[in-house]
Design a protein around this motif. Sequence first.
Motif, PDB file in Angstrom:
ATOM      1  N   UNK A 197       0.812  -1.214   0.000  1.00 33.21           N
ATOM      2  CA  UNK A 197       0.000   0.000   0.000  1.00 33.21           C
ATOM      3  C   UNK A 197       0.842   1.260   0.000  1.00 33.21           C
ATOM      4  N   UNK A 198       2.173   1.119   0.239  1.00 29.88           N
ATOM      5  CA  UNK A 198       3.026   2.296   0.206  1.00 29.88           C
ATOM      6  C   UNK A 198       3.184   2.883  -1.178  1.00 29.88           C
ATOM      7  N   UNK A 199       2.854   2.107  -2.218  1.00 30.05           N
ATOM      8  CA  UNK A 199       2.960   2.619  -3.587  1.00 30.05           C
ATOM      9  C   UNK A 199       1.813   3.541  -3.958  1.00 30.05           C
ATOM     10  N   UNK A 200       0.802   3.596  -3.114  1.00 25.80           N
ATOM     11  CA  UNK A 200      -0.358   4.427  -3.412  1.00 25.80           C
ATOM     12  C   UNK A 200      -0.278   5.729  -2.616  1.00 25.80           C
ATOM     13  N   UNK A 201      -0.621   6.817  -3.266  1.00 28.58           N
ATOM     14  CA  UNK A 201      -0.640   8.122  -2.628  1.00 28.58           C
ATOM     15  C   UNK A 201      -2.082   8.602  -2.522  1.00 28.58           C
ATOM     16  N   UNK A 202      -2.413   9.091  -1.357  1.00 30.11           N
ATOM     17  CA  UNK A 202      -3.755   9.606  -1.132  1.00 30.11           C
ATOM     18  C   UNK A 202      -3.780  11.090  -1.436  1.00 30.11           C
ATOM     19  N   UNK A 203      -4.632  11.497  -2.359  1.00 25.26           N
ATOM     20  CA  UNK A 203      -4.764  12.895  -2.738  1.00 25.26           C
ATOM     21  C   UNK A 203      -6.063  13.436  -2.156  1.00 25.26           C
ATOM     22  N   UNK A 204      -5.951  14.594  -1.540  1.00 26.71           N
ATOM     23  CA  UNK A 204      -7.127  15.242  -0.959  1.00 26.71           C
ATOM     24  C   UNK A 204      -7.190  16.673  -1.461  1.00 26.71           C
ATOM     25  N   UNK A 205      -8.378  17.219  -1.667  1.00 29.76           N
ATOM     26  CA  UNK A 205      -8.490  18.590  -2.155  1.00 29.76           C
ATOM     27  C   UNK A 205      -7.970  19.587  -1.128  1.00 29.76           C
TER      28      UNK A 205
END
Length: 238
Positions: A208-216
């Motif tokens: 899951x470290x390969x995924x980045x969470x983007x938030x507005x």
Amino acid sequence: MKNALAGIGLAVALFIAAAACWSEARMSRSVAEAHRRLATLHYDADDGLAGSQSLWTQLPWPSGTAKSDIDRQRATVSYWRTQYQSLGDLTAKSGAQALTDPEMLLVVANASFRSAAAHVGPPKAAVGRLDAVIQAYADVLRRSPASTDAAYNYEFTARLRDHLAKGANRAGQTVGRKPEAPADTTVDLPAGPTIHGAPGGPPPGTDLGDFKTLSPMRYDEREERMDPGPGHQVQRKG
């Protein structure tokens, strides 16, 4: 005198019709609330529908009865509460009380499959249990040939039965898994499969470290960064 009696008779008939409509409306609201709670994963054993039933809801109307809807609702609740034994008892009735509703029979067949799949035992015994499940799905299809769920489950169970019958498991090896303790069904999100399907999640072994969470960005952050970004130079053609 005749006009007076006719008026009284008409008033009584209208009163009875109004009482029947009011009773049916109350029952419909109660059933709709029970459906809503089931859809939101509240598996209530006491749905409060017993007090809403009346003589009108149990009469054999041509368009169906509210009692049939209540029976299906309660059977579905029992299934998702893993109360498979109580559903199996429904098929033991005979005569006028015999189970004939295709939707109810499908729920009972699904419960039979769950019981057979969760039972630990040798492959030969598992084949016998799955034979009974296949017959249950076949009974549903005889009564409702257009039931795609019953057709799919019939095919799936038949293939699983053939897989075990061909000796895919080694001699003496047990089939199935030990039944897990039923999850707490009073929470908003019970563990395990629900009426909406199996719970989702990342595939096994996924980093899951390969995924980045983007938030507005918040409003004040956008106001601080009013200048456009540098971008990149556009090369003209020609």
